[in-house]
Design an enzyme around this catalytic site. Structure first.
Site, PDB file in Angstrom:
ATOM      1  N   HIS A  29      43.965  29.159  33.325  1.00 15.96           N
ATOM      2  CA  HIS A  29      43.639  27.940  33.954  1.00 15.96           C
ATOM      3  C   HIS A  29      42.864  27.221  33.171  1.00 15.96           C
ATOM      4  O   HIS A  29      42.606  25.715  33.265  1.00 15.96           O
ATOM      5  CB  HIS A  29      43.744  28.145  35.458  1.00 15.96           C
ATOM      6  CG  HIS A  29      42.392  28.698  35.721  1.00 15.96           C
ATOM      7  ND1 HIS A  29      41.849  29.860  36.126  1.00 15.96           N
ATOM      8  CD2 HIS A  29      41.043  27.745  35.633  1.00 15.96           C
ATOM      9  CE1 HIS A  29      40.678  29.887  36.521  1.00 15.96           C
ATOM     10  NE2 HIS A  29      40.163  28.869  36.374  1.00 15.96           N
ATOM     11  N   ASP A  58      46.265  35.479  34.884  1.00 15.32           N
ATOM     12  CA  ASP A  58      45.495  34.460  34.653  1.00 15.32           C
ATOM     13  C   ASP A  58      44.505  34.791  33.664  1.00 15.32           C
ATOM     14  O   ASP A  58      43.227  34.583  33.744  1.00 15.32           O
ATOM     15  CB  ASP A  58      44.718  33.974  35.826  1.00 15.32           C
ATOM     16  CG  ASP A  58      43.809  32.416  35.702  1.00 15.32           C
ATOM     17  OD1 ASP A  58      44.117  31.935  34.785  1.00 15.32           O
ATOM     18  OD2 ASP A  58      43.179  32.141  36.478  1.00 15.32           O
ATOM     19  N   SER A 127      34.404  29.825  35.395  1.00 14.84           N
ATOM     20  CA  SER A 127      35.809  30.745  35.105  1.00 14.84           C
ATOM     21  C   SER A 127      35.879  31.092  33.762  1.00 14.84           C
ATOM     22  O   SER A 127      35.638  30.709  32.879  1.00 14.84           O
ATOM     23  CB  SER A 127      36.985  29.706  35.375  1.00 14.84           C
ATOM     24  OG  SER A 127      37.097  29.367  36.617  1.00 14.84           O
TER      25      SER A 127
END
Length: 184
Positions: A29, A58, A127
């Site tokens: 992402h 992911d 992230s």
């Protein structure tokens, strides 16, 4: 990890972990909509490209030629216990090499594995960063936080790195983000 748009501007900032010479793991992402990818190490910027995009997990593996730094030491989610100290390292809000300390607050079973819930504080830009045990072994990849909770942060198990293959996300995704979660 800087995800650049079509005009070369930074569209998203995330974090990454060096898993081999010239190879960085981050969350898909972070880079999935990027026209180009840069990996920052200190004041140096290295061009990268997505080598493997496992959107279901992911996790994306970036090829970063010229990035010649040692890889992290691998750990495993099976060795983790609730209450154990862990450390998140990333670039929250673009502030690289930020470290935060917390504990494993839970090990959550999801289809195909175990997701790590931690109290180690993370913010946007974290992230793709690493979650490490007290011995410095990579045990997880910081991925998301509960939108409405405090210190409800989650990492994908580092074990999934070895399972990566290029595939699109499906409704049967292993991770547990939902409408109540947001990227870290």
């Amino acid at each position: 990890v800087n995800a650049l748009d079509g005009s070369g501007r930074t569209a998203m900032v995330g974090s990454g972990v060096v898993v081999a010479r010239g190879a960085v793991i981050t969350n898909c992402h972070v880079v999935s909509r990027a026209s180009a990818v840069q990996v920052k190490l200190g004041s140096d910027l290295h061009s990268g490209s997505v080598e493997v995009a496992d959107e279901e997990l992911d996790l994306c593996r970036l090829s970063v030629p010229g990035l010649d730094v040692p890889a992290v030491q691998d750990g495993a989610v099976g060795a983790l216990r609730t209450g154990q100290r862990v450390y998140a390292i990333g670039a929250p809000q673009g502030l690289d090499l930020t470290i935060s300390e917390g504990i494993v607050s839970s090990l959550r079973e999801v289809p195909g594995g175990t997701v790590i819930q931690t109290t180690a504080p993370v913010s946007r830009g974290s992230s793709g960063g690493g979650l490490f045990d007290a011995s410095g072994r990579l045990v997880g990849i910081v991925t998301f936080q509960h939108r409405y909770g405090r210190n409800l942060n989650f990492a994908l198990p580092a074990d999934w790195i070895g399972e990566m293959r290029s595939r699109r996300s499906s409704t049967g995704s292993r991770s547990i983000p939902s409408r109540t979660s947001s990227p870290a």
